[in-house]
Scaffold this active site. Sequence first.
Site, PDB file in Angstrom:
ATOM      1  N   PHE A 160       0.820  -1.089   0.042  1.00  0.00           N
ATOM      2  CA  PHE A 160      -0.110   0.043  -0.005  1.00  0.00           C
ATOM      3  C   PHE A 160       0.996   1.278   0.020  1.00  0.00           C
ATOM      4  CE2 PHE A 160      -3.190  -2.577  -0.084  1.00  0.00           C
ATOM      5  CZ  PHE A 160      -4.179  -2.826   0.938  1.00  0.00           C
ATOM      6  N   ARG A 161       2.096   1.289   0.594  1.00  0.00           N
ATOM      7  CA  ARG A 161       2.899   2.557   0.528  1.00  0.00           C
ATOM      8  C   ARG A 161       4.070   2.585  -0.266  1.00  0.00           C
ATOM      9  NH1 ARG A 161       1.537   4.591   5.398  1.00  0.00           N
ATOM     10  NH2 ARG A 161       0.380   3.243   6.855  1.00  0.00           N
ATOM     11  N   CYS A 172     -24.896  -9.286  11.254  1.00  0.00           N
ATOM     12  CA  CYS A 172     -24.865 -10.423  12.137  1.00  0.00           C
ATOM     13  C   CYS A 172     -26.462 -11.225  12.071  1.00  0.00           C
ATOM     14  CB  CYS A 172     -24.286 -10.221  13.618  1.00  0.00           C
ATOM     15  SG  CYS A 172     -24.313 -11.567  14.625  1.00  0.00           S
ATOM     16  N   GLN A 191       3.252  -6.883  10.437  1.00  0.00           N
ATOM     17  CA  GLN A 191       2.448  -5.610  10.312  1.00  0.00           C
ATOM     18  C   GLN A 191       1.463  -6.027   9.456  1.00  0.00           C
ATOM     19  OE1 GLN A 191       4.859  -1.642  10.385  1.00  0.00           O
ATOM     20  NE2 GLN A 191       6.562  -3.360   9.765  1.00  0.00           N
ATOM     21  N   HIS A 247      -1.298  -5.608  13.573  1.00  0.00           N
ATOM     22  CA  HIS A 247      -2.512  -4.876  13.035  1.00  0.00           C
ATOM     23  C   HIS A 247      -3.803  -5.488  12.871  1.00  0.00           C
ATOM     24  CE1 HIS A 247       0.761  -1.980  11.506  1.00  0.00           C
ATOM     25  NE2 HIS A 247       0.537  -1.588  12.579  1.00  0.00           N
ATOM     26  N   CYS A 296     -27.974 -11.571  14.475  1.00  0.00           N
ATOM     27  CA  CYS A 296     -28.589 -10.682  15.434  1.00  0.00           C
ATOM     28  C   CYS A 296     -29.012  -9.498  15.280  1.00  0.00           C
ATOM     29  CB  CYS A 296     -27.621 -10.641  16.946  1.00  0.00           C
ATOM     30  SG  CYS A 296     -26.499  -9.518  16.923  1.00  0.00           S
ATOM     31  N   CYS A 318     -23.059  -8.502  19.496  1.00  0.00           N
ATOM     32  CA  CYS A 318     -23.202  -9.982  20.187  1.00  0.00           C
ATOM     33  C   CYS A 318     -21.863 -10.589  20.469  1.00  0.00           C
ATOM     34  CB  CYS A 318     -24.282 -10.911  19.873  1.00  0.00           C
ATOM     35  SG  CYS A 318     -23.873 -11.721  18.209  1.00  0.00           S
TER      36      CYS A 318
END
Length: 239
Positions: free
Chosen positions: A34-35, A150, A103, A121, A152, A132
């Site tokens: 990503f960097r 979920c 990482q 991370h 719930c 829940c």
Amino acid sequence: MSNIDEFLNLVKDSDNIVFFGGAGVSTESGIPDFRGADGLYMSKYNGLSPEEIISHSFYLRHPDVFYEFYREKMLFPEAKPSTTHLALAKLEEMGKLKGVITQNIDGLHQMACSKNVVELHGSVHRNYCTKCHKFYDMEYIFKSKNIPKCSCGGVIKPDVVLYEEGLNEDDIYKAVDLIRNADVLIIGGTSLGVYPAAGFVNEYRGSKMVLINKSKTPYDSKADLLINDALGEVFKHLL
């Protein structure tokens, strides 16, 4: 003696090795850094920066956009362990490697059969209902539509450390303890520019710090052995 030979000798002579790794461990599995120069953090997504989208406050305000981005840019269900992942797992099985501190959030170390892995991370493979606390795997999130819910009715959140969130204290303790007690510390595939994680390498007390990275890092001068090469080109000698 070449740098590779020196590295192999350090590994051969030690049974207390710790590995601290970053994105470069997984780029060889097809997961982008990503960097990097062409990485995710250099681009915009619908006019927003990735750092903004994967922040805690943005997740709370716009979970629909967060999850659209998360599925598209951060989940790689087809990824398989790289040479480096497999070599580290082999060293652990041999009793030479005491732990991996990563990482990365892709879970590829575990897929390669490494057992003592500290995920600073978090992991995309762990997702929990915020109501829940029921567990859901990555496949459920990847195949879900809009905001994953979920059974719930609660919203599911990835067990990934977002911007504005702190690292897990237990993981910090484990990482620091491993590094402080290591004989050989191998740092690989990381620019050592992400804090607080990068600062952990300052806890190393030994004299056998190996730094393997294709580009320069702020810690190059502190390394006892510096190898500017791809991780796979180094770790293939251990398989």
